[in-house]
Scaffold this motif. Structure first.
Motif, PDB file in Angstrom:
ATOM      1  N   LEU A  55      39.523  47.009  62.172  1.00  0.00           N
ATOM      2  CA  LEU A  55      38.974  47.667  60.985  1.00  0.00           C
ATOM      3  C   LEU A  55      38.051  48.721  61.250  1.00  0.00           C
ATOM      4  N   LYS A  56      38.391  49.885  60.452  1.00  0.00           N
ATOM      5  CA  LYS A  56      37.562  50.823  60.619  1.00  0.00           C
ATOM      6  C   LYS A  56      36.261  51.144  59.798  1.00  0.00           C
ATOM      7  N   ARG A  57      36.502  50.798  58.373  1.00  0.00           N
ATOM      8  CA  ARG A  57      35.444  50.953  57.535  1.00  0.00           C
ATOM      9  C   ARG A  57      35.814  50.256  56.260  1.00  0.00           C
ATOM     10  N   MET A  58      34.987  49.679  55.304  1.00  0.00           N
ATOM     11  CA  MET A  58      35.303  49.639  53.553  1.00  0.00           C
ATOM     12  C   MET A  58      35.305  51.033  53.168  1.00  0.00           C
ATOM     13  N   PRO A 116      24.359  58.507  48.884  1.00  0.00           N
ATOM     14  CA  PRO A 116      23.623  59.752  49.723  1.00  0.00           C
ATOM     15  C   PRO A 116      23.860  59.797  51.080  1.00  0.00           C
ATOM     16  N   ASP A 117      23.993  58.622  51.805  1.00  0.00           N
ATOM     17  CA  ASP A 117      24.491  58.672  53.434  1.00  0.00           C
ATOM     18  C   ASP A 117      26.036  59.146  53.779  1.00  0.00           C
ATOM     19  N   GLY A 118      26.702  59.078  52.782  1.00  0.00           N
ATOM     20  CA  GLY A 118      27.951  59.417  52.922  1.00  0.00           C
ATOM     21  C   GLY A 118      28.847  58.279  53.268  1.00  0.00           C
ATOM     22  N   HIS A 119      28.447  57.137  53.614  1.00  0.00           N
ATOM     23  CA  HIS A 119      28.993  55.950  54.184  1.00  0.00           C
ATOM     24  C   HIS A 119      29.797  55.211  53.106  1.00  0.00           C
ATOM     25  N   SER A 120      29.115  55.143  51.928  1.00  0.00           N
ATOM     26  CA  SER A 120      29.979  54.027  51.157  1.00  0.00           C
ATOM     27  C   SER A 120      30.416  54.979  49.536  1.00  0.00           C
ATOM     28  N   ARG A 121      31.430  54.321  49.036  1.00  0.00           N
ATOM     29  CA  ARG A 121      31.957  55.125  47.681  1.00  0.00           C
ATOM     30  C   ARG A 121      32.106  53.981  46.680  1.00  0.00           C
TER      31      ARG A 121
END
Length: 145
Positions: free
Chosen positions: A3-6, A60-65
């Motif tokens: 898994l790379k990310r959610m 703001p950290d760009g990691h979650s949407r």
């Protein structure tokens, strides 16, 4: 294979503009808006001929949407927005904030309502649930010390 990310969490809303403004006040940034339609989209969702307006919001950290969707066709068929926190299925989205009191004050101007109380969890977090746009359940967490 790993898994790379959610990639994102999807939420269906009736008023996309209102939801965008609410989540912008919370601190998310609008990545973009688009109309999703056509045969390919219906094959992914299993809904056949669909027309959906989406807005992609980014932390703001760009990691979650957060993907906000407004279905024009077919119309939404069920409504889970006002289910209690112990209902089966997806519960809520939790956001980490710097100042829970200031965040609540800002979001309450957009109609957010506190579900219970703001609580201190072992002097590690201050936590609360709110009902945001259209009754969506949202968690807020402020890390302490």
């Amino acid at each position: 294979m790993a898994l790379k990310r959610m990639d994102n969490v999807g939420i269906v809303v009736e008023n996309l503009d209102h939801a965008i403004a609410f989540f912008q006040d919370l601190g998310l940034e609008l990545d973009g808006r688009a109309m999703i339609e056509g045969e390919w989209a219906g094959r992914v969702t299993g809904l056949g001929d669909q027309q959906v307006e989406i807005a992609m919001m980014r932390t703001p950290d760009g990691h979650s949407r957060l993907e906000l969707s407004r279905f024009l066709a077919p119309a939404p068929v069920e409504d889970h927005r006002h289910a209690p926190v112990n209902a089966l299925g997806y519960l809520r989205v939790m956001f980490a904030v710097d100042d829970i009191d200031a965040t609540l004050e800002k979001l309450q101007k957009r109609g957010a309502q506190l579900v219970g109380d703001v609580v201190n969890y072992k002097d590690v977090y201050r936590l609360c649930y709110i009902r945001g746009p259209e009754g969506l359940l949202i968690g807020l967490a402020q890390e302490l010390g």
